[in-house]
Scaffold this motif. Structure first.
Motif, PDB file in Angstrom:
ATOM      1  N   PHE A  62      -0.891 -14.351   4.219  1.00  0.00           N
ATOM      2  CA  PHE A  62       0.325 -13.692   3.598  1.00  0.00           C
ATOM      3  C   PHE A  62       0.105 -12.244   3.647  1.00  0.00           C
ATOM      4  O   PHE A  62      -0.909 -11.505   3.612  1.00  0.00           O
ATOM      5  CB  PHE A  62       0.576 -14.123   1.980  1.00  0.00           C
ATOM      6  N   THR A  63       1.520 -11.412   3.751  1.00  0.00           N
ATOM      7  CA  THR A  63       1.431 -10.013   3.586  1.00  0.00           C
ATOM      8  C   THR A  63       2.467  -9.528   2.923  1.00  0.00           C
ATOM      9  O   THR A  63       3.288 -10.343   2.543  1.00  0.00           O
ATOM     10  CB  THR A  63       1.673  -9.456   5.111  1.00  0.00           C
ATOM     11  N   GLY A  64       2.552  -8.229   2.182  1.00  0.00           N
ATOM     12  CA  GLY A  64       3.231  -7.692   1.548  1.00  0.00           C
ATOM     13  C   GLY A  64       2.971  -6.616   0.817  1.00  0.00           C
ATOM     14  O   GLY A  64       1.787  -5.968   1.043  1.00  0.00           O
ATOM     15  N   THR A  65       3.627  -6.347  -0.452  1.00  0.00           N
ATOM     16  CA  THR A  65       2.985  -5.147  -1.393  1.00  0.00           C
ATOM     17  C   THR A  65       2.478  -5.758  -2.648  1.00  0.00           C
ATOM     18  O   THR A  65       3.444  -6.631  -3.180  1.00  0.00           O
ATOM     19  CB  THR A  65       4.234  -4.071  -1.396  1.00  0.00           C
ATOM     20  N   ASP A  66       1.825  -5.141  -3.362  1.00  0.00           N
ATOM     21  CA  ASP A  66       1.308  -5.451  -4.805  1.00  0.00           C
ATOM     22  C   ASP A  66       0.734  -7.000  -4.771  1.00  0.00           C
ATOM     23  O   ASP A  66       1.221  -7.686  -5.661  1.00  0.00           O
ATOM     24  CB  ASP A  66       2.531  -5.113  -5.945  1.00  0.00           C
ATOM     25  N   LEU A  67      -0.031  -7.294  -3.982  1.00  0.00           N
ATOM     26  CA  LEU A  67      -0.382  -8.389  -3.763  1.00  0.00           C
ATOM     27  C   LEU A  67      -1.764  -8.846  -4.302  1.00  0.00           C
ATOM     28  O   LEU A  67      -2.727  -9.920  -3.846  1.00  0.00           O
ATOM     29  CB  LEU A  67      -0.274  -9.398  -2.262  1.00  0.00           C
ATOM     30  N   GLU A  68      -2.290  -8.071  -4.923  1.00  0.00           N
ATOM     31  CA  GLU A  68      -3.628  -8.231  -5.532  1.00  0.00           C
ATOM     32  C   GLU A  68      -3.720  -9.187  -6.511  1.00  0.00           C
ATOM     33  O   GLU A  68      -2.851  -9.848  -7.153  1.00  0.00           O
ATOM     34  CB  GLU A  68      -4.242  -6.695  -6.432  1.00  0.00           C
ATOM     35  N   GLU A  69      -5.068  -9.787  -6.094  1.00  0.00           N
ATOM     36  CA  GLU A  69      -5.592 -11.034  -7.142  1.00  0.00           C
ATOM     37  C   GLU A  69      -4.427 -12.044  -7.165  1.00  0.00           C
ATOM     38  O   GLU A  69      -3.876 -12.348  -8.382  1.00  0.00           O
ATOM     39  CB  GLU A  69      -5.753 -10.433  -8.645  1.00  0.00           C
TER      40      GLU A  69
END
Length: 858
Positions: A62-69
């Motif tokens: 997956f990719t995107g933004t704000d995807l931590e943890e």
């Protein structure tokens, strides 16, 4: 090819005109952009592969933004489950000696993949997947459950010599890495096979504009296709010999390419449904339909039936009556223009697998089929109204004529539904009487809003009132009928008395970016609600939310009859626990004296656009509405009214009180209403923002209700923004200023009418003999859709000398009543008597008056 060029140029020209209208301020869209908050919020941009085979497992990235943890992937179907997979920790570098206080494996594992399992009972089609982590829940991305073998693209495959070999009846998941990228695939086929090549792109939320070509082993082009359905591509061919065949896939115009330009290319002998006639059925009524397509089970080629230069097959099947299912049950792409369609999904299956889905609509009146021999006014097909006609433009230059009888004063809505159900048409109509042309259809410029741009090529619905008893003729065709036609060019024409109704669409609050809905404990978050109103419905819609977790509430809110958009606010208590799950928004209205309840259909923005460009977003209908609750609201804004109800022409005050929660929130707060959520003539602080200073907690916004504001119940929500220090790391010493945008708590304002009707007398001057009676007809011209009763009375002076005029009532839904004037024993002249009609609206009594002159003679 000429037909296709004309179609594309028409689309571009229409779009350019619409953009110009928007730039000039037409379209009744909000003038100033409302920026989105920059608090962390997961945004899911790609999932690769974007699908898997039913009954199997697949690893996805997956990719995107704000995807931590990452915590989980949530799918719209319960039969699809995801398990996080940790990236193996690399071996430590050689150390001369152990370092005190440092141990491997103490941090959280890095989740970069999920193992997705599709149960055997998962239905084929497009489902939604959302990403969940500590910041909340993301926007959806399409994830396809298929029944063919799944293959991943392997680079390099940029030329014929590098073509990746695949088997027939496979689906390849890949992407166009750059604008000049071209992907080649090769498969072995047998003579006589009809092979369908389908490339899903916009249907699965991709930026890819697919173009595909098919060649034999000698380099001869056998087929090509693009723009079959939005940016998806489709073609087919009969294989001329046993041997290898090549598929060339590319981005049309070669101007874009990235990981966001992904695709699913299927090479198969499965069925493909191009069209179904009729395209709608009556609910609960079994119907025989003709299916047009390719590789249909038992299908026979029909040389007269062509789609994109390909001869189609056709079969007849019996469909059970539909049940009125919401379109979220349709597993194909639902664009904004389709959001108000009611229907169900239809598929076929052969030995190779399932077909694509086709959306069958539900007729709103008795169904009449186009007989096909109605190409001239003289051969017009006679229909009885009310009805819904199902037709198609089956040949070039097709013109379909219909004839119906109406009586003077009868009102009928003429509504063509074609492009809204996915047909590639530009329909129009012309209405004629026996003596003259009455109406040519108007272009539909109603896009609802830039955030959910629902404009279609179907003409604007027309309310026709018969000017006289007689026969009327209706011509239905397409602006491109001289160049393109066939079974895919189907239409429905509803000719019925007005059927007021509505549908609701709910989107996350951000105006320009794909995002989910997350409410922070102690604060508020909102959903944008759009009302798609039908046949003049202008009633208030009461909103409610089901499935909320403990600590999260939705105060009673209303989408007023004079607006089509509002913010539905959710509030979370300070102690609201972390939670993620589905919720349901419903709207309730009274239509024709009956209670009507509609569930809102979830939707989302697919890709971000730059704010303030005055261009529509790309958005779609989703397959469910999710909410996340997380800690940490920086502030909360409450609002209160000095007067909860104002009469047209009055003024009031909205007071706001700010609760600062975050210790870092020491900055000013801007507060403003959104004009597009208010009826014309209602303004808060003249539509200008106010600022609450860093050392203040209160503010005031004057309310102005102009005399022309339609009465109703309106939801007032303020949108706030500030720049305050914030960091994802709560312990950080340096925190950059971050834009934060949040809604206030809602308040409800009721606008009351000064009058609910205009009052008139058939005879304002009455002469009656002593001891006799006379009648006076009192009429009301109702306003604002008020259908209740009026109490009518005449105020008599003391010198009436025995004249009596009894009170009376104009019943609900009626327009007049009679006053009986009884003369006394003596002559008298009573000028300027007050005839007063009173009505009650939302507990408020309105008074309408007119003057009556009574003359009693001998």
């Amino acid at each position: 090819m000429l037909a296709y060029s004309l179609s594309l140029s028409t689309v571009r020209r229409a779009f350019a005109v619409l953009v110009l209208l928007l730039v000039l301020g037409a379209g009744n869209l909000q003038a100033q952009p409302r920026l989105g908050s920059n608090l962390p919020a997961p945004r899911l941009l790609t999932v690769m592969p974007p699908g898997g085979k039913i009954g199997s497992t697949v690893e996805v990235t997956f990719t995107g933004t704000d995807l931590e943890e990452p915590e989980q992937l949530l799918f719209s179907h319960p039969g699809i489950k995801a398990e996080p997979l940790a990236t193996p920790e690399p071996p430590p570098p050689p150390q001369p000696q152990p370092q005190k206080g440092r141990r491997r494996g103490m941090g959280k594992p890095v989740i970069s993949r999920f193992k997705v399992t599709l149960a055997a009972n998962v239905p084929p089609g497009i489902h939604d997947v959302r990403f969940v982590n500590k910041w909340g829940v993301s926007n959806p991305r399409a994830f396809v459950a298929g029944d063919l073998n799944e293959v991943l693209e392997k680079e390099p495959n940029n030329d014929v010599e590098q073509a990746q070999r695949v088997e027939i009846n496979s689906t390849i998941n890949g992407s166009m890495a750059n604008p000049t990228d071209v992907d080649y695939y090769v498969f072995a086929g047998k003579k006589g096979q009809r092979v369908v090549f389908s490339c899903l792109a916009s249907s699965i939320d991709s930026r890819f504009h697919a173009g595909l070509e098919v060649y034999d082993s000698k380099g001869k082009q056998l087929a090509s296709g693009r723009d079959y359905n939005n940016n998806d591509a489709l073609t087919d061919c009969f294989l001329p010999d046993d041997g290898d065949y090549y598929v060339r896939l590319y981005h049309f115009t070669h101007t874009q390419g990235s990981a966001e330009h992904y695709y699913r290319l299927s090479i198969s002998t499965t069925p493909w449904i191009d069209a179904v006639f009729p395209s709608a059925v009556e609910a609960g009524k079994a119907t025989s339909v003709t299916v047009y397509g390719r590789n249909l089970p038992g299908g026979q080629l029909d040389p007269s039936t062509i789609a994109d230069d390909h001869v189609l097959e056709k079969i007849t099947v019996n469909l059970p009556g539909g049940s009125g299912a919401s379109p979220v049950g349709f597993s194909g792409l639902m664009t904004p223009k389709m959001a108000a369609i009611d229907g169900f999904e239809f598929r076929l299956r052969n030995d190779s697998g399932w077909s694509n889905p086709f959306l069958i609509g539900l007729a709103r009146a008795p169904l009449v089929l186009d007989k096909g021999d109605n190409d001239t006014p003289e051969t017009a097909q006679v229909v009885s109204v009310p009805c819904e006609i199902a037709g198609h433009l089956e040949k070039l230059r097709d013109r379909d004529w219909y004839s119906f009888t109406a009586k003077k004063g009868e009102a009928y809505v003429i509504d063509i539904l074609s492009n809204r159900q996915g047909a590639p048409t530009y329909p129009y109509f012309m209405l004629k009487s026996e003596k003259s042309d009455l109406k040519e259809s108007d272009d539909n410029l109603d896009g609802l809003g830039l955030k959910f741009y629902s404009r279609s090529e179907d003409p604007q619905p027309f309310l026709f009132t018969a000017p006289a008893d007689g026969k009327y003729q209706l011509l239905v065709s397409s602006q491109l009928a001289d160049t393109v036609a066939g079974p895919r060019h189907f239409y429905r024409v509803r000719i019925t008395p007005p059927q007021p109704d509505f549908h609701l669409v709910a989107l996350a609050e951000d105006e320009y970016r794909p995002t989910g809905t997350t409410v922070l404990a102690g604060g508020q978050q909102a959903l944008t609600l759009f009302a798609l109103r039908q046949d003049g419905f202008a009633g208030d819609i009461s909103l409610s939310v089901e499935g909320l977790p403990p600590g999260v509430t939705a105060a009673p809110q209303t989408l007023g009859g004079a607006v089509r958009q509002t913010s539905l606010v959710l509030s979370a208590a300070n102690n609201a626990a972390v939670w993620t799950g589905p919720i349901k928004v419903t709207g309730t209205a009274t239509i024709g004296g009956n209670k009507v309840v509609r569930e809102a259909r979830s939707a989302s923005i697919v890709w971000p656009i730059q704010p303030g460009q005055n261009i529509p977003t790309i958005s779609r209908v989703d397959r469910g509405l999710l909410l996340a609750v997380r800690p940490g609201a920086p502030y909360s804004l409450a609002a209160s009214l000095d007067k909860p109800a104002l009469v047209q022409g009055d003024k009031g005050t909205l007071k706001v009180k700010l609760t600062r929660i975050s210790p870092d929130f020491k900055t000013p707060l801007t507060v403003q209403a959104t004009p597009s959520e208010l009826p014309p003539g209602l303004s808060l602080n003249n539509n200008q923002p106010i600022t609450i200073a860093p050392n203040a907690t209160e503010g005031v916004l004057p309310i102005t209700v102009q005399p022309n504001v339609p009465p109703g119940v309106y939801n007032l929500v303020l949108h706030t923004q500030t720049q305050m220090p914030y960091s994802k790391d709560a312990t950080a010493q340096q925190k950059p200023n971050t834009l934060i945008v949040l809604p206030s708590a809602p308040v409800t304002l009721t606008v009351l009418p000064k009058v609910l009707a205009t009052l008139s007398l058939a005879t304002p001057n009455v002469t009656v003999q002593v001891g006799k009676e006379a009648e006076v007809v009192v009429r009301v011209h109702r306003q604002y859709g008020y259908s209740g009763e009026f109490k009518v009375q005449v105020v008599l002076p003391p010198e009436a000398k025995g004249v009596q005029i009894s009170d009376t009532i104009i019943p609900s839904g009626k327009e007049e009543t009679k006053l009986i004037v009884k003369a006394g024993p003596m002559p008298v002249t009573l000028p300027n008597l007050i005839v007063r009609a009173t009505a009650t609206y939302q507990g408020h009594v309105t008074v309408q008056e007119v003057k009556l002159n009574v003359n009693v003679t001998k």
